[in-house]
Design an enzyme around this catalytic site. Sequence first.
Site, PDB file in Angstrom:
ATOM      1  N   GLU A 339       3.734 -29.453   3.164  1.00  0.00           N
ATOM      2  CA  GLU A 339       4.943 -30.092   2.625  1.00  0.00           C
ATOM      3  C   GLU A 339       6.209 -29.442   3.198  1.00  0.00           C
ATOM      4  O   GLU A 339       7.067 -28.949   2.460  1.00  0.00           O
ATOM      5  CB  GLU A 339       4.921 -30.091   1.095  1.00  0.00           C
ATOM      6  CG  GLU A 339       3.762 -30.904   0.544  1.00  0.00           C
ATOM      7  CD  GLU A 339       3.859 -31.273  -0.935  1.00  0.00           C
ATOM      8  OE1 GLU A 339       4.733 -30.756  -1.633  1.00  0.00           O
ATOM      9  OE2 GLU A 339       3.038 -32.104  -1.381  1.00  0.00           O
ATOM     10  N   GLU A 461      -3.803 -34.095  -0.120  1.00  0.00           N
ATOM     11  CA  GLU A 461      -3.584 -33.931  -1.565  1.00  0.00           C
ATOM     12  C   GLU A 461      -3.531 -35.312  -2.184  1.00  0.00           C
ATOM     13  O   GLU A 461      -2.714 -36.142  -1.781  1.00  0.00           O
ATOM     14  CB  GLU A 461      -2.289 -33.165  -1.864  1.00  0.00           C
ATOM     15  CG  GLU A 461      -2.392 -31.677  -1.556  1.00  0.00           C
ATOM     16  CD  GLU A 461      -1.134 -30.884  -1.904  1.00  0.00           C
ATOM     17  OE1 GLU A 461      -0.402 -31.279  -2.837  1.00  0.00           O
ATOM     18  OE2 GLU A 461      -0.889 -29.872  -1.223  1.00  0.00           O
TER      19      GLU A 461
HETATM   20  O1  AHR Z   1      -1.045 -29.659  -5.997  1.00  0.00           O
HETATM   21  C1  AHR Z   1       0.127 -29.132  -6.526  1.00  0.00           C
HETATM   22  C2  AHR Z   1       1.276 -29.119  -5.538  1.00  0.00           C
HETATM   23  O2  AHR Z   1       1.599 -30.418  -5.198  1.00  0.00           O
HETATM   24  C3  AHR Z   1       1.011 -28.473  -4.219  1.00  0.00           C
HETATM   25  O3  AHR Z   1       1.186 -27.095  -4.261  1.00  0.00           O
HETATM   26  C4  AHR Z   1       2.015 -29.090  -3.340  1.00  0.00           C
HETATM   27  O4  AHR Z   1       1.594 -29.165  -2.008  1.00  0.00           O
HETATM   28  C5  AHR Z   1       2.231 -30.446  -3.952  1.00  0.00           C
HETATM   29  O5  AHR Z   1       3.564 -30.681  -4.170  1.00  0.00           O
END
Ligand code: AHR
Length: 657
Positions: A339, A461
């Site tokens: 990110e 994610e």
């Molecule tokens: O999964 C939780 C958070 O969500 C992670 O650390 C980040 O990459 C995303 O914003």
Amino acid sequence: MSLRRLSTLPGVVGTAWESTVSAQGKLAAGLAVAPSKMRCKVSPGIDTSPARFLTLEYLGADRAMAGEIVAHSHDGLSAHEIANEVDVRRQQVSGPFGKSLSRHRTTHAMSHVALWPPQFTADEATPDKARPARNGDRTMRMMFSAIALVLSSPALAQQAPPVDGAPATITVHGDKPAPKFDKRIFGQFAEHLGTGVYGGIWVGKGSRIPNINGYRTDVLDALKAIRTPVIRWPGGCFADEYHWREGIGAPAKRKVKINTNWGGVTEDNAVGTHEFMNYSEMVGAEPYVSGNVGNGTPSEMAEWVEYMTSPTGSSLAKERASNGRKAPWKLPMFGIGNELWGCGGNMRPEYAADVTRRYATFVKMPEGQRVMKIASGANADDYNWTDVMMRDAGGQFDGIGVHYYTIPYDWARKGAATGFDEDQWARTLAKTVKMDDYISEHAKRMDKYDPGKRVALMVDEWGTWYDQEPGSHPGFLYQQNSLRDALVTSLNFDIFARHTDRLRGANIAQMVNVLQAMMLTDGNRMVRTPTYWVFDMYKDYQDGVVLPVDVQSRWYNKNQWTLKAVSASAVRGADGAVHMGLTNVDPNQPATVSVKLDGVTGAGITGRILTASAIDAHNTFDAPDVVKPAAFNGATLANGTLTVTLPAKSIVMLDIR
Ligand code: AHR
């Protein structure tokens, strides 16, 4: 409703937001259109743009609903004014943690101005005399005229999906296999966050909780049972502040820090490189390690990779050996930050692309070995991120991520994990299937620069993100997991199956005790969540050949939320059997499905079902088996056609041998 009536839409658009269009069929461009309801999102163009425009796109369950119509507004209304005129729900722009606000601003602020024009059948539609036309109606008229135009294709009438009560029909194209369902799509994610690592997988060697070398046995066994193929670590946001040297050597001497991202608790680095890499081996999973681009250096990253992979001889290899590990580990996947548009450094894509080029250059493997370098990807529908990264740095990496979290409401008030009503059930499922469009659109950007599809898209994610459980530690993202999460999982697996030409990995967030977890732990107790059971039911998809499916289904609607009642996917597994996952999202009605099996032979069918009596049914430490798969014998096969009735709110996995 006739097409003619559709084309009279401009006459009724004054009340469009109180209406539904019971149209069905195809756009002229060849895209299928939502049937019984057409919900629309109005995304204002960039506020500062002189050529103001509105982008109107179909929102909904089916990727086939994706489409864009751009309407030019000549009346100069600002986005905000338009928003007021059409009574939108403006989602709040706030991050889950203050410093990441910008990430949401960059990717959500414009698109989260949503217009919902629900609920009318054109047959019943009459102009709403009670509601005088207002300024924004003009804009709405333009947009709905545009829709009416594209809907006026003769193809419309041929695409009618089944109406309520009629069986869904599915064709499985066993004779037209698609690229394999990479086992890495079943990846997990274990961040130093809450009790995801400490307590969740690691309890320490002296713990009274049964463990092997400090790793709790129950969780380890459960991960092995679902053949966990990949674990991503150490973050997430944590990764871009992680310095690997602080996590090696004698545990008592490791640096103790504050986990600034997650709850402000101390991080004693008890789990570092050795503990994680060894754990991956014990699970039988590939490690996907995310490097620190945010506040680390290229040389720190390069040395970490060398420390993990260098065979023998170098100082770093000797140091590794002196810390207990002589043989190098296998490192198949390495993330170049996480990110970077948010917690990883708040970078613009152009800058992130340059930084990625630089850091990736120094990630080197020993002779004869390869690592998949994965660039930090976009958030949800930030297609520009993917475009710029691919354009400027695509030659330097082998994969690029994308993150999409399913949030019932918005970042400020996400919604509860349990105790929700049917509206929240439907909105969550309707939002999760946006994944289909997101993958399609990111893939399109990738195709521009990489038509040969060398670079993989990795949804590294994904999952649900609710308000954390009342009373849990702030910032720990601990949430319950219900039957709704199970359906989120199966719907996403179906979507992933449609994109295996580009999608070669995914990591659900997260593995234990965090967000949409596989397992929850409490001291020495552990419970498998409904999500875990879906990973179990679908595990034969791993590396199987995808068999494309066509699904004709009625629509499930609740308020403005609409998605196909039945979702499906199919894979020919390594065992030669065909595995077919079926989901009925309707919480009130069963769905009868008739499946035509083209190019699939086999007479024996076995199955498993996951369902429960309540939409928020979940497993607790005291009642761990409320949502658990059971044998399913409700499918019959005759003359190459399979007939099966899916109970309301259920997932069925059929194995055809
Ligand atoms: O999964 C939780 C958070 O969500 C992670 O650390 C980040 O990459 C995303 O914003």
